[in-house]
Design an enzyme around this catalytic site. Structure first.
Site, PDB file in Angstrom:
ATOM      1  N   ASP A 284       0.900  -1.142   0.020  1.00  0.00           N
ATOM      2  CA  ASP A 284      -0.028  -0.294   0.181  1.00  0.00           C
ATOM      3  C   ASP A 284       0.926   1.096   0.089  1.00  0.00           C
ATOM      4  O   ASP A 284       2.008   1.301   0.369  1.00  0.00           O
ATOM      5  CB  ASP A 284      -0.897   0.047   1.209  1.00  0.00           C
ATOM      6  CG  ASP A 284      -2.240   0.765   1.107  1.00  0.00           C
ATOM      7  OD1 ASP A 284      -2.085   1.548   0.213  1.00  0.00           O
ATOM      8  OD2 ASP A 284      -3.320   0.382   1.669  1.00  0.00           O
ATOM      9  N   TRP A 285       0.457   2.331  -0.313  1.00  0.00           N
ATOM     10  CA  TRP A 285       1.090   3.711  -0.532  1.00  0.00           C
ATOM     11  C   TRP A 285       1.757   4.015   0.521  1.00  0.00           C
ATOM     12  O   TRP A 285       1.260   4.541   1.485  1.00  0.00           O
ATOM     13  CB  TRP A 285       0.380   4.736  -1.202  1.00  0.00           C
ATOM     14  CG  TRP A 285       0.160   4.820  -2.717  1.00  0.00           C
ATOM     15  CD1 TRP A 285       0.337   5.670  -3.486  1.00  0.00           C
ATOM     16  CD2 TRP A 285       0.053   3.459  -3.490  1.00  0.00           C
ATOM     17  NE1 TRP A 285       0.307   5.296  -4.901  1.00  0.00           N
ATOM     18  CE2 TRP A 285       0.195   4.066  -4.854  1.00  0.00           C
ATOM     19  CE3 TRP A 285       0.060   2.158  -3.503  1.00  0.00           C
ATOM     20  CZ2 TRP A 285       0.019   3.250  -6.054  1.00  0.00           C
ATOM     21  CZ3 TRP A 285      -0.042   1.382  -4.569  1.00  0.00           C
ATOM     22  CH2 TRP A 285      -0.207   1.795  -5.910  1.00  0.00           C
TER      23      TRP A 285
END
Length: 398
Positions: A284-285
């Site tokens: 995930d970012w």
């Protein structure tokens, strides 16, 4: 022939010196790429990926394992102009016919389209879609997003949320599929299956137990392996079995003392060994927290930048801290996903979205999601003769 003036030559030299990556990513024609032996569609994705692997430099391998930033996320990188305005992108290898992976957050439609001067259909929430119990509706949901992704120039979705609704205040429940693992996994699997049929890389997320937004980067979920496998991981297992996604996004939270994106039990023991998942795992970012540990645990791609999987990963490989075989497994999985999804054989061509068809699909899914329960044969423990009041609880209870 008259020579150009010196100032012009100096400017030209400057432009060429600061844009090598852009020059390297000029597109080759289909006739040029067709000559590559790995473009033989009769070969398996694994065989094709292995053939490309033999031609890659270390720098090219590293380039496949991290993002190039996203608009609004820190300082734009040197390759920022190659992005499509989405959540991020991964460099390709143009000299070998390997395209960029252009990603879009597409949980309930292609996100941020208006900011890019484009149009996309706004679909009902994933939670609403799951309430229909209609696998064809889930398929239509995914197919529409897949078509509109390609029309806008994207070839990978970051949708496919399936974390169970454990915390009723969770800010992301609208992009998940409810609290039942069998229903959730079945619905998200059918969505992904039909999404990828449009020749985009499908994604399932957030792996795993990303069940609250409060403290999402610091919460540590303490849960037994059995409880995990029978609930949240069951939803992922079904979704992966039905949808065959080419990507899995690991989550921000910790699980039993370790971040999900460097959790060997999750990424390797369960996902890659028990479930035989052949695709790649992306963070995930901002969800990557290490280089060697994350690599050994099974993280294949860091998003959206190259904090841990750029120069640090290259140095770790050169020093032997990360084995060459481990690096090659990461790269193979990314390349395999590109071949298996069809984004290499069927390059995206920007086109106009079919607005009316999108409206019709969204309306049909919304109508199916508005479910009324009928208490046939006294199935529910509600006796009209004895009831005096019923509590209606929720944001729209009024």
């Amino acid at each position: 022939m008259q020579q150009p003036p010196q100032p012009f030559l100096a400017m030209l030299a400057l432009v060429l010196s600061v844009t090598p990556a852009i020059a390297q990513h000029s597109h080759q024609t289909s006739s040029e790429t067709a000559k590559f032996p790995w473009m033989d569609t009769s070969l398996s994705p694994d065989t094709r990926a292995d053939m490309v692997m033999k031609e890659l430099t270390l720098e090219e391998k590293i380039g496949l394992l991290h993002g190039q930033g996203m608009p609004g996320w820190g300082k734009p990188g040197p390759n920022a102009t190659l992005g499509n305005g989405g959540a991020g992108f991964v460099l390709g290898v143009p000299r070998l016919g390997i395209p960029l992976i252009q990603m879009s957050d597409a949980a309930y439609g292609v996100r941020s389209s208006g900011e890019n001067g484009r149009y996309s259909t706004a679909l009902p929430s994933n939670l609403g879609s799951a309430a229909s119990w209609d696998t064809q509706a889930a398929c239509d949901y995914g197919a529409l997003i897949g078509r509109e992704l390609r029309a806008q120039g994207y070839n990978m979705t970051l949708g496919g949320g399936v974390d169970l609704v454990r915390e009723p205040r969770n800010g992301r429940s609208f992009e998940y599929q409810g609290e039942d693992p069998i229903l959730a996994g079945t619905m998200v699997g059918n969505r992904i299956r039909c999404e990828q049929a449009q020749n985009v890389i499908g994604d399932i997320k957030h792996y795993a137990l990303n069940d609250q937004e409060s403290g999402r980067n610091s919460v540590d979920v303490i849960i037994s392996k059995r409880a995990m496998r029978e609930t949240d991981l069951l939803a992922f297992e079904i979704g992966i079995e039905v949808g065959q996604p080419e990507a899995v996004m690991c989550s921000y939270n910790g699980i039993n003392g370790d971040y999900a994106c460097q959790n060997r039990y999750l990424l390797t023991d369960v996902l890659k060994k028990d479930w035989h998942f052949p695709g790649f795992v992306l963070s995930d970012w901002g969800g990557t927290h290490s280089t060697a540990k994350a690599s050994a645990a099974g993280l294949d791609n860091e998003e959206p930048e190259a904090i841990f999987y750029g120069n640090k990963l290259k140095q770790a490989v050169e020093s032997g801290q990360v084995p060459q075989s481990e690096l090659d497994d990461h790269v193979h999985r990314v390349l395999r996903a590109e071949f298996a999804s069809g984004i290499i054989d069927h390059p995206t061509v920007k086109s106009v979205v079919d607005v009316e068809a999108g409206f019709a699909t969204a309306q049909r899914i919304e109508e199916h999601s508005a479910v009324l329960l009928k208490n046939a044969d006294g199935l529910l423990p509600l006796d009209g003769a004895k009831l005096h009041s019923i509590a209606v609880i929720g944001e729209r209870a009024d």
